[in-house]
Motif scaffolding. Structure first.
Motif: not given
Lengths: 111, 150
Positions: B95-96, B98-101
């Motif tokens: 979930g957010a 996740f993979e966020a810069a």
């Protein structure tokens, strides 16, 4: 009339992240470049094929599908009648509809 | 004698089937635990590290194969239904943000880490209890239940 979009073929086999700043194939871009045009173009049902990628993150799915309600003005009832999700993994389909439902509830609370 | 042989053979087949099912459930649970560990490592690592990038790719594909394995187990053992636990596990892991810069690493003891372990535990427990229910029922009771359900 039924039309279909395939995320692996028409977007990327490696979908990742939520926003443009997170990488080349995030949920935001998938929604704007693939899902919204397909839903606006078609007068019938749009089949969204989810198989063929190397997996999805929930953040991608939430932005791509929950964003249809939050950012693009669609509503849950329209999506239920106009969009059909196809995947060999039923939990993926359940999860996407959860995001759509949650986004709809959020919008109702804001109104 | 033929009837006796048939009964023994049927029981033997049922035992073998149970053994195979148990083995796939144990393999499934091991995979969930490995995925949980990878998930914890991902959330504790810095977003821009090479390890985090490798872990995020691996997590997504492992989750995909775990879901496929769960579907196979559910077909073999209709008493198991862990779809909602599978969704919860994927949401906790990916979930957010996740993979966020701009993701910052979690602190040890963060709520997200507890959520991941909790969701993993729920998933393995649900599969286990569904299996035990299915086995405890026995073939006759199972047949009766299916008959009554239909």
């Amino acid at each position: 009339m039924i039309s279909s979009v395939n995320i692996a073929k028409d977007f990327s086999r490696f979908p990742a992240g939520r926003y443009k700043s997170d990488g080349p194939f995030p949920g935001e871009v998938c929604r704007r470049k693939l899902l919204v045009p397909a839903l606006n173009r078609s007068e019938g049902v749009v089949v969204v094929e989810l198989d063929g990628t190397r997996g999805y993150g929930s953040s991608f799915l939430e932005e791509a599908f929950g964003g249809l309600i939050r950012e693009e003005g669609f509503d849950e009832a329209t999506l239920k009648s106009k969009m059909q999700l196809k995947s060999s993994d039923p939990t993926l389909v359940d999860e996407i509809w959860e995001y759509i439902s949650e986004a709809q509830q959020e919008r109702r609370q804001q109104q | 004698m033929i009837v006796g042989w048939k009964i023994v053979s049927r029981d033997h087949n049922e035992r073998e089937r149970r053994k195979e099912l148990r083995a796939s459930i144990i393999a499934f649970q091991d995979r969930v635990r490995i995925c949980e560990e990878k998930g914890l490592e991902y959330w504790l690592s810095a977003a821009d590290s090479e390890r985090a990038t490798a872990l995020s790719v691996s997590l997504k594909s492992t989750l995909q194969s775990i879901a496929a394995e769960l579907a196979r187990i559910q077909v073999a053992c209709p008493g198991i239904n862990a779809n909602s636990e599978m969704v919860r596990f994927r949401r906790a892991l990916t979930g957010a943000p996740f993979e966020a810069a701009n993701r910052t690493p979690c602190q040890p003891g963060a709520e997200r880490l507890a959520d991941i372990s909790d969701a993993a535990c729920d998933l393995t427990d649900t599969v286990d209890s569904g299996y035990l229910l299915h086995i405890d029922e026995g073939p006759l009771r199972r047949w009766k239940r299916r008959f009554l359900d239909s």
